[in-house]
Design an enzyme around this catalytic site. Structure first.
Site, PDB file in Angstrom:
ATOM      1  N   ASP A 120      -1.061  -8.438  -4.663  1.00 25.53           N
ATOM      2  CA  ASP A 120      -0.889  -7.146  -4.010  1.00 25.53           C
ATOM      3  C   ASP A 120      -1.957  -6.087  -4.295  1.00 25.53           C
ATOM      4  OD1 ASP A 120       1.403  -8.456  -3.390  1.00 25.53           O
ATOM      5  OD2 ASP A 120       2.774  -6.896  -4.025  1.00 25.53           O
ATOM      6  N   CYS A 191       2.278 -14.244  -1.556  1.00 23.69           N
ATOM      7  CA  CYS A 191       3.626 -14.324  -0.981  1.00 23.69           C
ATOM      8  C   CYS A 191       3.598 -14.285   0.545  1.00 23.69           C
ATOM      9  CB  CYS A 191       4.485 -13.203  -1.524  1.00 23.69           C
ATOM     10  SG  CYS A 191       4.672 -13.266  -3.319  1.00 23.69           S
ATOM     11  N   SER A 466       8.962  -3.226  -3.125  1.00 23.12           N
ATOM     12  CA  SER A 466       8.163  -4.385  -2.758  1.00 23.12           C
ATOM     13  C   SER A 466       8.114  -4.517  -1.248  1.00 23.12           C
ATOM     14  CB  SER A 466       8.786  -5.644  -3.363  1.00 23.12           C
ATOM     15  OG  SER A 466       8.262  -6.807  -2.770  1.00 23.12           O
TER      16      SER A 466
END
Length: 553
Positions: A120, A191, A466
């Protein structure tokens, strides 16, 4: 060349001697010196392919007439740190990564750079470093992980977090939880939903700092190495043309990036990161822009966490070019230059669409008519907050506060099944200063979804969410509790109203009659990286960037 400062003239003989020890000869030193920066780590799948990709970037640089200089920087993997004290390091790592790229490139007077990124915070950090340096440079995302498979259904790490809540609720047993855990992450890549990594990879493409289409390619795809090699070749053309990264970061390109994020119901973290990138580039771009963009831009990509598909599905459907074509048709994009050497619209012109795909719709037949987030103010957020609207159509929620100081206290209450329908869960003390580090609340939000409460409760916090979070969630509440924000004066039972259309987060409690003092659940750090971060970080409403002097003074 900027690198002449370390390699030209009699007084640079010591520097040349050290370069020779690394295998560089006269010919290598005569060429432009180009940084290849990556975040390789074997702690998670997100960045585990970076060494292989770096070798391809290096080959492209050498083929293009440059000499590659390879550096490694850190990564903090949110999926591992989530719900633990380690998550406090996540946002702070964005600043450390940007600083380390800047320092390595400046310290060796290099002529350009290619940054490989994955998990991220590595993606916005790369863009921030490019903006600071304003050298010929570009960034390449290492790619999404492919979906896992459980009981013939595609799953992601999101499903594991939600399974924890289902397990606590007695809806699944130990064996089922273990089976989901073991199936979710099949190999390399970040992800797989439209969580923060894929959101920021898409934003970087529409910002113009990543070549169109290359970030779309999943990590295990056999075409990914060739994409990396192309980036190495392209940066050499940029060096010859003298094109710096700030050319691509403009109010219009930042808006394009925000539109792409909105149209895919991407992570609210993109708001924080695009504000930070704008600040590093010296470009005016404000929090309120995101509300206007979200009201005007429909969600046209049916992606997780709120939808059905994942980033590799979007790639197969037609990828960022097809998304761009749909948005251009509806007048939501502006043509801007990109690092490929072609304009955004020229890149979009090359789009193809897989017949029968259902991942990317169009603006006449969207997934949702309104974009994936809203910006609210009011007596609980005088400096603003961010509402996540992915996966639901709710625009107003009213309920009684359940107040928790810190994520751990709230998660424990959720696991004890103490949260009920109609509650507004309040988690405070998790802002950039108060955390410190502005942790994400995925463990809590996923557990609520796993217990079947995703549509029945709301949550507000001065922390973050998130990209895998979905439900009626309000984050980035400013001012934060640690700085005396109104959220610090809330009490259990206070009525809270979240109204996205009215753009308010408010309570009818008499907050002014209550003391300002708020005691954090644990003493703040007095030394180390997190103490530095807390002492120098700006408000989330301006990107939660660090800088000197203290921006709060």
């Amino acid at each position: 060349m900027q690198s002449d400062a370390i390699k030209t003239g009699p007084d640079r003989a010591p520097a040349r001697a050290m370069l020779r020890a690394t295998g560089r000869d006269d010919a290598a030193m005569a060429r432009p010196l180009i940084a290849v920066v990556h975040n390789w780590s074997d702690v998670s799948p997100c960045n585990i392919n970076h060494r292989e990709l770096a070798a391809e970037v290096r080959a492209g640089i050498e083929a293009g007439g440059g000499t590659a200089i390879e550096f490694n920087t850190i990564a903090v993997t949110d999926g591992i740190a989530m719900g633990t004290p380690g998550m406090r390091a996540s946002l702070a790592s964005r600043e450390v990564i940007a600083d380390s790229i800047e320092l390595a490139v400046r310290g060796h007077c290099l002529d350009g750079l290619v940054v490989l990124c994955g998990c991220d915070k590595t993606i916005p950090a790369a863009a921030m470093a490019l903006a600071r340096l304003d050298l010929p440079g570009l960034m390449l995302y290492g790619g999404s992980i492919l979906p896992g498979c459980h009981r013939d259904h595609a799953i992601t790490i999101q499903d594991v977090f939600e399974a924890v809540g289902a397990h606590a609720a007695g809806r699944i047993d130990d064996a089922e939880l273990a089976a989901i855990e073991k199936s979710a992450c099949p190999g390399a890549g970040a992800c797989g939903g439209q969580f923060t990594a894929n959101t920021m990879a898409l934003a970087s493409t529409f910002l113009g700092l990543s070549p169109m289409g290359l970030n779309d390619i999943p990590a295990p795809d056999p075409s990914k190495p060739a994409a990396a090699r192309w980036c190495g070749e392209r940066v050499m053309q940029m060096v010859r043309e003298g094109i710096g990264a700030r050319r691509f970061i403009t109010p219009a390109s930042l808006r394009n990036a925000a539109v792409a994020v909105t149209a895919t119901a991407g992570s609210t973290n993109a708001i924080l990161h695009l504000l930070a990138i704008a600040r590093e580039a010296g470009v005016a771009f404000e929090l309120d822009a995101f509300d206007a963009i979200s009201r005007q831009t429909p969600v046209i990509a049916d992606l997780k966490p709120g939808g059905r598909y994942m980033a590799p599905d979007m790639h197969l459907a037609g990828g960022s070019r097809l998304l761009g074509a749909r948005l251009r048709e509806a007048g939501h994009l502006s043509d801007q230059p990109t690092v490929s050497g072609r304009s955004l619209f020229e890149e979009i012109d090359a789009y193809t669409e897989t017949p029968g795909q259902r991942v990317i719709l169009d603006c006449r037949n969207p997934v949702k008519s309104r974009g994936g987030f809203g910006i609210c103010y009011g007596n609980l957020a005088p400096e603003g907050c961010v509402v996540k609207l992915a996966g639901h159509d709710t625009l107003r929620f009213a309920g009684r506060a359940r107040v928790f100081d810190g994520e751990e206290a709230c998660f424990a209450a959720v696991q004890r099944r103490e949260i009920v329908a109609g509650d507004v869960v309040v988690i405070r003390g998790e802002g950039p200063v108060g955390g410190p580090g502005m942790r994400e609340m995925l463990a809590v939000t996923a557990a609520l979804v796993g217990q079947g409460l995703g549509a029945e409760v709301a949550l507000i916090t001065d922390g973050r969410f998130s990209g895998a979070t979905h439900g009626f969630m309000v984050g980035h509440v400013c001012p934060e509790a640690a700085l005396g924000g109104p959220i610090a004066r809330l009490r259990d039972g206070d009525r809270i109203v979240i109204d996205v259309e009215a753009r308010t987060l408010s309570t009818d409690a008499d907050l002014d009659a209550r003391p300002v003092a708020w005691t954090p659940p644990q003493p703040p750090p007095r030394s180390g990286a997190l103490a530095k971060f807390a002492a120098t970080v700006s408000s989330a409403s301006t990107g939660a960037c660090t800088g000197f002097p203290d921006p709060r003074s």
